[in-house]
Design a protein around this motif. Structure first.
Motif, PDB file in Angstrom:
ATOM      1  N   ASN A  32      28.401  69.755  61.722  1.00 24.21           N
ATOM      2  CA  ASN A  32      29.550  70.559  61.015  1.00 24.21           C
ATOM      3  C   ASN A  32      30.684  69.690  60.892  1.00 24.21           C
ATOM      4  N   LEU A  33      31.140  69.864  59.592  1.00 19.90           N
ATOM      5  CA  LEU A  33      32.315  69.033  59.262  1.00 19.90           C
ATOM      6  C   LEU A  33      33.495  69.831  59.089  1.00 19.90           C
ATOM      7  N   TYR A  34      34.584  69.103  59.357  1.00 15.97           N
ATOM      8  CA  TYR A  34      35.751  70.024  59.288  1.00 15.97           C
ATOM      9  C   TYR A  34      36.953  69.148  58.645  1.00 15.97           C
ATOM     10  N   TRP A  35      37.830  69.738  57.873  1.00 16.67           N
ATOM     11  CA  TRP A  35      38.903  69.258  57.409  1.00 16.67           C
ATOM     12  C   TRP A  35      40.113  70.020  57.918  1.00 16.67           C
ATOM     13  N   TYR A  36      41.171  69.294  58.839  1.00 17.28           N
ATOM     14  CA  TYR A  36      42.312  69.605  59.135  1.00 17.28           C
ATOM     15  C   TYR A  36      43.361  69.160  58.532  1.00 17.28           C
ATOM     16  N   ARG A  37      44.787  69.637  58.541  1.00 21.85           N
ATOM     17  CA  ARG A  37      46.018  69.094  58.205  1.00 21.85           C
ATOM     18  C   ARG A  37      46.855  69.282  59.166  1.00 21.85           C
ATOM     19  N   GLN A  38      47.750  68.189  59.418  1.00 22.18           N
ATOM     20  CA  GLN A  38      48.739  68.327  60.422  1.00 22.18           C
ATOM     21  C   GLN A  38      50.223  67.982  59.705  1.00 22.18           C
ATOM     22  N   LEU A  44      47.714  71.130  64.416  1.00 22.52           N
ATOM     23  CA  LEU A  44      46.446  71.068  63.396  1.00 22.52           C
ATOM     24  C   LEU A  44      46.086  72.629  62.957  1.00 22.52           C
ATOM     25  N   GLN A  45      46.141  72.289  61.485  1.00 20.56           N
ATOM     26  CA  GLN A  45      45.555  73.665  60.829  1.00 20.56           C
ATOM     27  C   GLN A  45      44.436  73.364  60.216  1.00 20.56           C
ATOM     28  N   LEU A  46      43.287  74.318  60.311  1.00 22.22           N
ATOM     29  CA  LEU A  46      42.051  74.060  59.716  1.00 22.22           C
ATOM     30  C   LEU A  46      42.083  74.722  58.462  1.00 22.22           C
ATOM     31  N   LEU A  47      41.686  73.746  57.700  1.00 23.83           N
ATOM     32  CA  LEU A  47      41.551  74.038  56.040  1.00 23.83           C
ATOM     33  C   LEU A  47      40.126  74.437  55.621  1.00 23.83           C
ATOM     34  N   PHE A  48      39.332  73.639  55.870  1.00 20.55           N
ATOM     35  CA  PHE A  48      37.820  73.788  55.574  1.00 20.55           C
ATOM     36  C   PHE A  48      36.831  73.384  56.538  1.00 20.55           C
ATOM     37  N   SER A  84      54.435  70.611  49.053  1.00 19.05           N
ATOM     38  CA  SER A  84      53.931  70.998  50.478  1.00 19.05           C
ATOM     39  C   SER A  84      52.662  70.525  51.018  1.00 19.05           C
ATOM     40  N   ASP A  85      51.895  69.866  50.144  1.00 19.94           N
ATOM     41  CA  ASP A  85      50.745  69.345  50.576  1.00 19.94           C
ATOM     42  C   ASP A  85      50.709  67.892  51.520  1.00 19.94           C
ATOM     43  N   SER A  86      51.907  67.384  51.555  1.00 21.49           N
ATOM     44  CA  SER A  86      52.173  66.320  52.409  1.00 21.49           C
ATOM     45  C   SER A  86      51.780  66.688  53.789  1.00 21.49           C
ATOM     46  N   GLY A  87      51.090  65.349  54.437  1.00 21.85           N
ATOM     47  CA  GLY A  87      50.796  65.778  55.772  1.00 21.85           C
ATOM     48  C   GLY A  87      49.775  64.851  56.192  1.00 21.85           C
ATOM     49  N   PHE A  88      49.201  65.009  57.289  1.00 22.07           N
ATOM     50  CA  PHE A  88      48.230  64.284  57.906  1.00 22.07           C
ATOM     51  C   PHE A  88      46.949  64.853  57.622  1.00 22.07           C
ATOM     52  N   TYR A  89      46.081  64.328  57.173  1.00 21.63           N
ATOM     53  CA  TYR A  89      44.537  64.931  56.970  1.00 21.63           C
ATOM     54  C   TYR A  89      43.481  64.276  57.815  1.00 21.63           C
ATOM     55  N   THR A 106      44.144  60.646  57.149  1.00 22.27           N
ATOM     56  CA  THR A 106      44.841  60.015  55.874  1.00 22.27           C
ATOM     57  C   THR A 106      46.190  60.599  55.741  1.00 22.27           C
ATOM     58  N   ARG A 107      47.160  59.774  55.862  1.00 20.32           N
ATOM     59  CA  ARG A 107      48.550  60.153  55.589  1.00 20.32           C
ATOM     60  C   ARG A 107      48.664  60.272  53.996  1.00 20.32           C
ATOM     61  N   LEU A 108      49.222  61.561  53.683  1.00 18.58           N
ATOM     62  CA  LEU A 108      49.424  61.868  52.205  1.00 18.58           C
ATOM     63  C   LEU A 108      50.874  62.200  52.181  1.00 18.58           C
ATOM     64  N   THR A 109      51.574  61.569  51.410  1.00 15.02           N
ATOM     65  CA  THR A 109      52.878  61.797  50.924  1.00 15.02           C
ATOM     66  C   THR A 109      53.060  62.308  49.427  1.00 15.02           C
ATOM     67  N   VAL A 110      53.484  63.421  49.300  1.00 12.04           N
ATOM     68  CA  VAL A 110      53.673  63.881  47.865  1.00 12.04           C
ATOM     69  C   VAL A 110      55.061  63.681  47.375  1.00 12.04           C
ATOM     70  N   LEU A 111      55.437  62.953  46.382  1.00  9.98           N
ATOM     71  CA  LEU A 111      56.952  62.982  45.917  1.00  9.98           C
ATOM     72  C   LEU A 111      57.054  63.493  44.764  1.00  9.98           C
TER      73      LEU A 111
END
Lengths: 111, 114
Positions: A32-38, A44-48, A84-89, A106-111
């Protein structure tokens, strides 16, 4: 033991650009695999989550999507990024011990 | 929905001091997990508690789950700078799907001063 790889480690993308984050796991089959965003200052917020190839469940409506093309590969995508998609995945897998183990993120920064 | 509250949100202690972090649930906990996270890194699994009154220790870190299974505490004895980081509690949540899911507290930022 299981190993979780995430790529890339960091990413800076402009608003409106596409996104593809990859998670691959080793040392286990059919996990079972999970994607979270922090987000900054938040938990942590569970995404998928996915219980198998091609099986994706979404927890939060958003402009993100996930796919599982192979047993040990989990991909997080977006066609058009928002600020708003910026965050740590974080990608996680569920071990046989019923414990979730996390990748390096993965650290994502959306500019 | 189940919510987890962690306290304190941040903690600064002198090296060598003991400290406790709490995690309180609005509902009965059926699986409580403690993780540690260094800034910008993934979560490192520390311990899992399932039974009321259960206590587990690893090196200088002890975690307990109360008898009512609604509160857990994480205790660090003789803290060291290597203990610094964000501590997160996570709990199993009922899921209509086929995968186990966790909900997390917002974390406790621990700083240990040398």
């Amino acid at each position: 033991s299981q190993t979780i790889h995430q790529w890339p480690a960091t990413l800076v993308q402009p608003v409106g650009s596409p996104l593809s984050l990859e998670c691959t796991v080793e040392g286990t089959s059919n996990p079972n695999l999970y994607w979270y965003r922090q987000a900054a200052g938040r938990g942590l917020q569970l995404l998928f989550y996915s219980v198998g190839i091609g099986q994706i469940s979404s927890e939060v409506p958003q402009n993100l999507s996930a796919s599982r093309p192979q047993d040990r590969q989990f991909i997080l995508s977006s066609k058009k990024l928002l600020l708003s998609d910026s965050g740590f995945y974080l990608c996680a897998l569920l071990a046989a011990t019923d414990t979730q183990y996390f990748g390096p993120g993965t650290r994502l920064t959306v500019l | 929905s189940q919510e987890l509250e962690q306290s304190p949100q941040s903690l600064i202690v002198q090296e060598g001091k003991n400290l406790t972090i709490n995690c309180t649930s609005s509902k009965t906990l059926y699986g409580l997990y403690w993780y540690k996270q260094k800034y910008g890194e993934g979560l490192i699994f520390l311990m899992m508690l399932q039974k009321g009154g259960e206590e587990k220790s690893h090196e200088k870190i002890t975690a307990k789950l109360d008898e009512k299974k609604q509160q857990s505490s994480l205790h660090i004895t003789a803290s060291q700078p290597s203990h610094a980081g964000i501590y997160l509690c996570g709990a199993d949540i009922p899921s209509s799907g086929s995968a186990r899911q966790l909900t997390f507290g917002s974390g406790t930022q621990l700083t240990v001063l040398p």
